[in-house]
Design an enzyme around this catalytic site. Sequence first.
Site, PDB file in Angstrom:
ATOM      1  N   GLU A   1     -28.448  39.430  52.071  1.00  0.00           N
ATOM      2  CA  GLU A   1     -28.358  38.082  52.631  1.00  0.00           C
ATOM      3  C   GLU A   1     -28.841  38.021  54.080  1.00  0.00           C
ATOM      4  O   GLU A   1     -29.331  37.001  54.536  1.00  0.00           O
ATOM      5  CB  GLU A   1     -26.922  37.547  52.547  1.00  0.00           C
ATOM      6  CG  GLU A   1     -26.481  37.188  51.131  1.00  0.00           C
ATOM      7  CD  GLU A   1     -25.879  38.350  50.369  1.00  0.00           C
ATOM      8  OE1 GLU A   1     -25.966  39.511  50.839  1.00  0.00           O
ATOM      9  OE2 GLU A   1     -25.303  38.113  49.287  1.00  0.00           O
TER      10      GLU A   1
ATOM     11  N   GLN B   1     -13.523  37.016  46.823  1.00  0.00           N
ATOM     12  CA  GLN B   1     -14.729  36.630  47.570  1.00  0.00           C
ATOM     13  C   GLN B   1     -14.512  35.386  48.424  1.00  0.00           C
ATOM     14  O   GLN B   1     -15.381  34.537  48.532  1.00  0.00           O
ATOM     15  CB  GLN B   1     -15.930  36.462  46.632  1.00  0.00           C
ATOM     16  CG  GLN B   1     -16.391  37.794  46.073  1.00  0.00           C
ATOM     17  CD  GLN B   1     -17.768  37.753  45.427  1.00  0.00           C
ATOM     18  OE1 GLN B   1     -18.210  36.723  44.930  1.00  0.00           O
ATOM     19  NE2 GLN B   1     -18.437  38.891  45.414  1.00  0.00           N
TER      20      GLN B   1
ATOM     21  N   LYS C   1     -16.943  25.739  45.291  1.00  0.00           N
ATOM     22  CA  LYS C   1     -17.546  25.731  43.962  1.00  0.00           C
ATOM     23  C   LYS C   1     -17.195  24.472  43.172  1.00  0.00           C
ATOM     24  O   LYS C   1     -18.050  23.910  42.478  1.00  0.00           O
ATOM     25  CB  LYS C   1     -17.077  26.974  43.195  1.00  0.00           C
ATOM     26  CG  LYS C   1     -17.765  27.138  41.856  1.00  0.00           C
ATOM     27  CD  LYS C   1     -17.387  28.445  41.181  1.00  0.00           C
ATOM     28  CE  LYS C   1     -18.230  28.657  39.927  1.00  0.00           C
ATOM     29  NZ  LYS C   1     -17.861  29.912  39.237  1.00  0.00           N
TER      30      LYS C   1
END
Lengths: 570, 192
Positions: A50, A113, A162
């Site tokens: 990333e 996460q 999400k």
Amino acid sequence: MAEMTGAQIFIETLRREGVDTIFGYPGGAVLYIYDELLNSDIRHILVRHEQGAVHMAEGYAKASGKVGVALVTSGPGATNTVTGIADAYMDSVPIVVFTGQVPLPLIGNDAFQEADIVGITRPCTKHNYLVKDINDLARIIRQAFFIAKTGRPGPVLVDIPKDITIQKTEYTYPEEVRLRSYNPTVEGHMGQIKRGLRAILQSRRPIFYVGGGTVYSSAEEEVRALAEKLKVPVALTLMGLGSFPAHHPQFLGMLGMHGTYTANTTMQNADLIFAIGSRFDDRVTGRLKDFAPHASFVHVDIDPSSIGKNVITDVPIVGDIRSVLRSLWRLVEEMPKSEVAAFHKQIQPWWDQIHTWNQQHPLKYEDSEEGIKAQYVVERIYDVADENLLVTTDVGQHQMWAAQYFRSKQKKSFITSGGLGTMGFGFPAAIGAKVARPDVPVFCISGDGSFLMNMQEIGTAVQYNVPVKVAILNNFYLGMVRQWQELFYQRRYSEVVMKAMPDFSKLAEAFGAKGFTIKKKKDVVPVLKEAMKIDGPVIMDFHVLREENVYPMIPAGASLSEIVVGPPEK
Amino acid sequence: MRHTISVLVENQFGVLARISGLFSGRGYNIDSLTVAETLDPTTSRMTIVTRGEDPVIEQIIKQLNRLIDVIKVVDLTGVDHVEREIVLVKVVAQGEKREEVLRIVDIFRGKIIDVSPEGFVIELTGDEDKINAFVNLLKPLGVKEVARAGKVAMPRGLGKLGSVAKSVEKERKEGPELAGSSKGEGSGALPA
């Protein structure tokens, strides 16, 4: 109006923002977005790490002038972007980083996460957002792009949980972006601009001190026109390279710790420093209390907080460089010819002095026939590409050589990590730059230490066949640290040798790229020429003379007048 | 020198963190900070008491202005204004001491807001000096606990913070010239 999911809104808003390329890496929290990406014509470049995605977005932004975009997942995906974001913050690079986040109800629960990326990046973004309501998503994305590219540019992070990406709502595109608390000053204050011009005309020893703001403002022509009309000497900062022609007779070279003797000495002895999109960084001023003791300061910058931060400014001018210089230009145009000529005459003795300095200590290095000098390779790169190239660099000795000998005719052609000094920046930034400007050759000038920090991106370059040319100036040392240890720590070399260096050529081949190892001086030019012909990524490993030092050098904490022009006489 | 800075901000989560983070990250001091919603529920007002030399204060104001969520910044120092603090003091007092405490509270126009056989909880508002004097007088009588809030402030007269802010807005545009903190007269190298 049809209902759309958060993921669809995300893609649609990006599309309308004119985004053609995303640098990203998928993961759990962004799966709906990645699913929707399949229905879109936005190009996605799958990176290997990333950090690489953010540096590519930076390279893309710096080469194109557009906003660079990175997309990553939550948790480690997000935290891996932090170095890139901090880099973009220090160098004012317009990028927007989208991070996935765990679903809203899980935030704060130490979910899998989960990372508080908004909290983590608060001090190193221009602004950041956590989207808490799908109805805010389109507006926030619009604002993020607006904030990133206006005023003093900078990175903006948008954290998207999400569940927001799968919820549905009526989509209305927010045509207008308005922020009552954010309204950067573009036009300079006319009274201040007049005072600025008066200051120039009354000076006898003026200098234009030009920085990266000029590049972001695309004010290269304006700087040149004004400098030529008034015949004022021009020096560039590291970030400003490319904004004034390298061969121009009024160009004094780069400023700062490894800048030219002429540029630094001219700055130090000036009676007027006209700063344009630069910020009086410690690498440029040296010891602040002894900096340019006879000078008055005019400072043009779009960020008021840059003005008066390090030096006391006599004439502050807040505004966009291009706009301010155009206003200044109009004033100069109105001046009677005789007045302009009188000013030229007034500063002629200053030019005589500058020419003397330049004859005494021109930028030079002693070439060698026994091995390859790093500076020699740098010079040949500019030759072979016919000075028509973009250059990215990592951080260290090679960066300074690439900067000292920089000469490209292209605009926005020097892409480097200046403020943060991020090793590992150059290679991914080169990939981003090449994606943005496929028509121009892109060279990454790197070092053996720096290149190892993001070498995994060879995979990305190969997968998308991005034909960047990497020149590793390999001295088998962490060269800049070694130089400091040699000069300031009595040659006590501490941890500057990596005893297990890979064969970079074989490494390139392992990824499917073309690799070269160059050990003889006579092979330098032929290999560079060959690399130019290859339609794909090329890694060139130049074994250069190991203990070459970067000169001139102003020791850390010293005054500009203490510049050391070369190694002690043997 | 001490400065009282009034900051109008968007009433959004994370704003306090942005501002306190700015102070800690750049090494500025905060002596006190209060924050609450204004008449307009979409904005909050922060009153920050900080200290530093003029160039530092100038940087603080500029850096605050740089934050996207900051709408207006006014340095009230130098503007004719009123300031108040509030303090709650818990005093343990029995017998004759109770009389003495009540007298002091009366002189300072404080309020007893809780009474028990062992003592009082007293509320007092005023400027910093008054509060300090009050607490110092009570100390020998048996102060058990003090809860003190930061300063709130407002310009005198009918002027709103908004109108005072105009001068600051201007300074924001023109850089430090009007901040009174740049070299000012010292810029004699340049004729006006």
